[in-house]
Design a protein around this motif. Structure first.
Motif, PDB file in Angstrom:
ATOM      1  N   ILE A   1      50.121  18.639  33.314  1.00 33.06           N
ATOM      2  CA  ILE A   1      49.164  19.740  33.611  1.00 33.06           C
ATOM      3  C   ILE A   1      49.114  17.568  34.187  1.00 33.06           C
ATOM      4  CG2 ILE A   1      47.660  18.839  31.313  1.00 33.06           C
ATOM      5  CD1 ILE A   1      47.151  21.716  34.019  1.00 33.06           C
ATOM      6  N   ASP A   2      48.944  18.115  35.643  1.00 27.80           N
ATOM      7  CA  ASP A   2      47.923  16.921  35.969  1.00 27.80           C
ATOM      8  C   ASP A   2      46.226  17.444  36.220  1.00 27.80           C
ATOM      9  OD1 ASP A   2      47.427  14.254  37.501  1.00 27.80           O
ATOM     10  OD2 ASP A   2      48.023  15.563  39.413  1.00 27.80           O
ATOM     11  N   LYS A   3      46.214  18.043  37.150  1.00 26.59           N
ATOM     12  CA  LYS A   3      44.558  18.908  37.105  1.00 26.59           C
ATOM     13  C   LYS A   3      43.872  20.307  36.747  1.00 26.59           C
ATOM     14  CE  LYS A   3      42.983  14.806  40.628  1.00 26.59           C
ATOM     15  NZ  LYS A   3      42.359  15.120  41.804  1.00 26.59           N
ATOM     16  N   HIS A   4      43.078  20.787  35.814  1.00 26.62           N
ATOM     17  CA  HIS A   4      43.203  21.986  35.812  1.00 26.62           C
ATOM     18  C   HIS A   4      41.678  21.683  36.422  1.00 26.62           C
ATOM     19  CE1 HIS A   4      41.746  25.889  33.675  1.00 26.62           C
ATOM     20  NE2 HIS A   4      43.264  25.664  33.132  1.00 26.62           N
ATOM     21  N   ILE A   5      42.088  22.696  37.755  1.00 24.49           N
ATOM     22  CA  ILE A   5      40.529  22.597  38.598  1.00 24.49           C
ATOM     23  C   ILE A   5      39.422  23.792  38.314  1.00 24.49           C
ATOM     24  CG2 ILE A   5      39.867  22.677  40.339  1.00 24.49           C
ATOM     25  CD1 ILE A   5      42.077  21.070  41.548  1.00 24.49           C
ATOM     26  N   TYR A   6      38.742  23.901  37.572  1.00 21.15           N
ATOM     27  CA  TYR A   6      38.173  25.069  37.075  1.00 21.15           C
ATOM     28  C   TYR A   6      36.770  25.274  38.303  1.00 21.15           C
ATOM     29  CZ  TYR A   6      34.942  27.977  34.775  1.00 21.15           C
ATOM     30  OH  TYR A   6      33.251  28.339  34.211  1.00 21.15           O
ATOM     31  N   HIS A   7      36.637  26.546  39.292  1.00 18.67           N
ATOM     32  CA  HIS A   7      36.060  26.646  40.108  1.00 18.67           C
ATOM     33  C   HIS A   7      34.301  26.818  39.448  1.00 18.67           C
ATOM     34  CE1 HIS A   7      38.000  24.882  43.541  1.00 18.67           C
ATOM     35  NE2 HIS A   7      38.672  25.469  42.993  1.00 18.67           N
ATOM     36  N   LEU A   8      33.516  26.798  39.184  1.00 13.27           N
ATOM     37  CA  LEU A   8      32.205  27.580  37.950  1.00 13.27           C
ATOM     38  C   LEU A   8      31.570  28.379  39.170  1.00 13.27           C
ATOM     39  CD1 LEU A   8      30.715  28.018  35.344  1.00 13.27           C
ATOM     40  CD2 LEU A   8      29.650  25.397  35.878  1.00 13.27           C
ATOM     41  N   GLY A   9      31.543  27.794  40.000  1.00 13.28           N
ATOM     42  CA  GLY A   9      30.257  28.722  41.556  1.00 13.28           C
ATOM     43  C   GLY A   9      31.298  29.706  42.041  1.00 13.28           C
ATOM     44  N   MET A  10      32.198  30.058  41.391  1.00 11.96           N
ATOM     45  CA  MET A  10      33.614  31.820  41.527  1.00 11.96           C
ATOM     46  C   MET A  10      33.369  32.625  40.102  1.00 11.96           C
ATOM     47  SD  MET A  10      35.527  31.034  44.371  1.00 11.96           S
ATOM     48  CE  MET A  10      36.748  29.715  43.839  1.00 11.96           C
ATOM     49  N   CYS A  11      33.156  31.546  39.159  1.00 10.27           N
ATOM     50  CA  CYS A  11      33.815  32.548  38.001  1.00 10.27           C
ATOM     51  C   CYS A  11      32.784  33.697  37.244  1.00 10.27           C
ATOM     52  CB  CYS A  11      33.724  31.128  36.513  1.00 10.27           C
ATOM     53  SG  CYS A  11      34.198  32.161  35.256  1.00 10.27           S
ATOM     54  N   THR A  12      33.029  34.402  37.139  1.00  9.64           N
ATOM     55  CA  THR A  12      32.353  35.631  36.820  1.00  9.64           C
ATOM     56  C   THR A  12      32.494  35.799  35.368  1.00  9.64           C
ATOM     57  OG1 THR A  12      34.426  37.524  36.570  1.00  9.64           O
ATOM     58  CG2 THR A  12      33.063  37.109  38.658  1.00  9.64           C
TER      59      THR A  12
END
Lengths: 362, 160
Positions: B102-113
């Protein structure tokens, strides 16, 4: 008696005479009416705001919460902040509402509770007008508010207010009977309808003790019926928020809604003060015959404090009703009135008449 | 006649049960016991959230800055609204082979339900729910988080 040291009559008389001596009689009358109106207006607003706060606190404690606690110490300014918010809100009406009736309805409701408050004795000599038919006057004036409720529901041109108003009409008209009859039970015992005489007759014991069994039954019936008459829970079918959004004041906003809200709490205050006056002695201190030392000590507590303590007690009972019992269905509501409260009331009034005839009361 | 007695027995039973209810509420009014309301901003230092609380998705790191994520991308495909992006890279191993990490595990909190599908579907249990909930920011881009810490590596405990 000792409580006469707190008599307001000489003070009010001297103010009256001073006003008549400095200006013409017509102006003096106008000034007096304005002063009394202003005093009641301020009293009305303060009591209304305090009762909303008290209700939220009582409800909070019963439900293991803290209630309002952010605005001011213990949240005492919460209702004032709410009131300012309501004052500044936009008045939104419905499209095809009957504009005249729609605008008049809140005023009818609030004027009715204003008129009722004038006849209530707060202390010796401290009442706006002392009718010799005081109880009859209060019953008739306070039941006029159903007109405002019906108008509000009808003129809003919306289905929920209409259903709520019709329920409210059926409810108030039926429970008016029980309120009247339970007060009539005490009038049989007191022999007068004048509030000042009713209070003076309780000098040697409150009516709830003097009239023992029928008076206690009448008190319970009165508290139940008057809770229903003021459209409060568990009898709040008229505004049943889970069924009718807000009942007859669904389409009102801003200060007009605040008027309905304030009138509901003031009606609760009025029925509680009638209960306190008629059953619990009003401003009269607690006197027990032959306990002279005790009576003298009780007389040192000012009548105004006695009056507000008793009223607060009855208001607490009414609030306890609201936060304990689930809402009744409309047929249950009418069954309770016509099959239980009314027959019991009729038998009770006969029982009281018998007791008064035989002299079995204290 | 029985209906006559039923009327009175119903009446007294009803009054009794109503008085019982009022006694309960009256007792709570005078001694509410434990107040359940959380006084939030005042108690934020000693406040304890529940274990099941879904505050945000985090990647569990041990004390050596190591995690379990293999970069397989199952969380990315299972996310219903595309709030996870996996960027992997290939590194050269000493024995000449290449490995995908893994290089980057990008997590978009703004879209998360906060549905929890990524946490449930992760085969190596690398993801979990954190308890932090104060996510309010003034800039939306601050909600795009990289879950693997800088310089972290995978825990090689399956082979050994």
């Amino acid at each position: 008696m000792g409580y006469s040291r707190y008599d307001f009559t000489p003070l009010l008389h001297s103010i009256d005479q001073w006003l008549y001596s400095v200006m013409s009689p017509a102006w003096a009358l106008i000034v007096e009416l304005t002063l009394i109106g202003l005093a009641f207006l301020i009293f009305y607003a303060l009591v209304g705001l305090f009762l909303v706060y008290a209700e939220r606190k009582v409800c909070g404690f019963i439900q293991n919460r803290v209630g309002p606690n952010r605005v001011g110490k213990y949240g005492i300014f919460q209702t004032i902040a709410d009131f300012i918010k309501l004052l500044m809100k936009e008045l939104i009406g419905t499209k095809d509402a009957d504009k005249l009736l729609y605008n008049i309805a809140p005023y009818i409701v609030i004027i009715c509770s204003f008129m009722a408050i004038g006849a209530i004795p707060f202390a010796q000599g401290l009442l706006a007008i002392d009718f010799d038919i005081g109880i009859l006057y209060i019953i008739s004036v306070s039941s006029l508010s159903v007109i405002g409720v019906l108008l509000a529901g009808w003129s809003s041109n919306s289905k929920y207010p209409l259903i709520g108003a019709m329920r409210s009409g059926a409810q108030i008209i039926s429970y008016e009977l029980s309120v009247g009859l339970s007060l009539l039970t005490i009038i049989v015992l007191a022999g007068t309808m004048q509030f000042s005489k009713i209070v003076m007759a309780q000098e040697n014991g409150w009516f709830i003790f003097k009239g023992h069994i029928p008076a206690i039954i009448a008190f319970i019936l009165y508290v139940i019926a008057s809770t229903a008459e003021t459209n409060r829970g568990p009898f709040d079918l008229a505004e049943a928020e889970s069924e009718l959004t807000a009942g007859y004041h669904t389409e009102y906003s801003g200060i007009k809604f605040a008027f309905f809200y304030l009138a509901e709490y003031m009606n609760m205050f009025i029925v509680a003060s009638i209960a306190a006056t008629v059953f619990l002695g009003g401003w009269m201190p607690l006197h027990i015959p032959a306990w002279n030392g005790f009576n003298v000590v009780m007389d040192y507590i000012p009548p105004v404090i006695w009056y507000f303590m008793k009223t607060a007690f009855v208001i607490y009972i009414i609030m306890l009703f609201k936060w304990t019992f689930p809402r009744l269905r409309i047929d249950h509501l009418l069954t309770l009135e016509w099959k239980y409260l009314l027959p019991i009331n009729l038998v009770n009034i006969l029982f009281m008449a018998l007791i008064v005839l035989l002299g079995w009361h204290f | 006649m029985s209906s006559f007695f039923k009327y009175f027995s119903d009446l007294f039973k009803g009054v009794k049960s109503l008085l019982k209810g009022m006694a309960v509420t009256n007792r709570y009014f005078f001694s509410p016991g434990e107040i359940v309301t959380e006084q939030y901003p005042e108690n934020r230092n000693k406040m304890k959230m529940y274990d099941r609380f879904k505050g945000e998705v985090i990647m569990i790191h041990n004390e050596h800055n190591q995690h379990h994520c293999t970069g397989c991308g199952i969380c990315e495909t299972s996310c219903p609204n595309g709030s996870i992006e996996i960027i992997s890279k290939r590194i050269d191993l000493p024995d000449g082979k290449k490995e995908r990490v893994i290089d980057k595990h990008i997590y978009h909190l703004g879209m998360c339900t906060f549905c929890g599908l990524c946490v449930k579907n992760c085969p190596s249990h690398a993801l979990a729910f954190g308890q932090r909930f104060e996510h309010a920011v003034y800039d939306r881009t601050k909600l795009n988080k990289i879950l693997n810490h800088p310089g972290s590596s995978i825990i090689k405990d399956i082979e050994e």
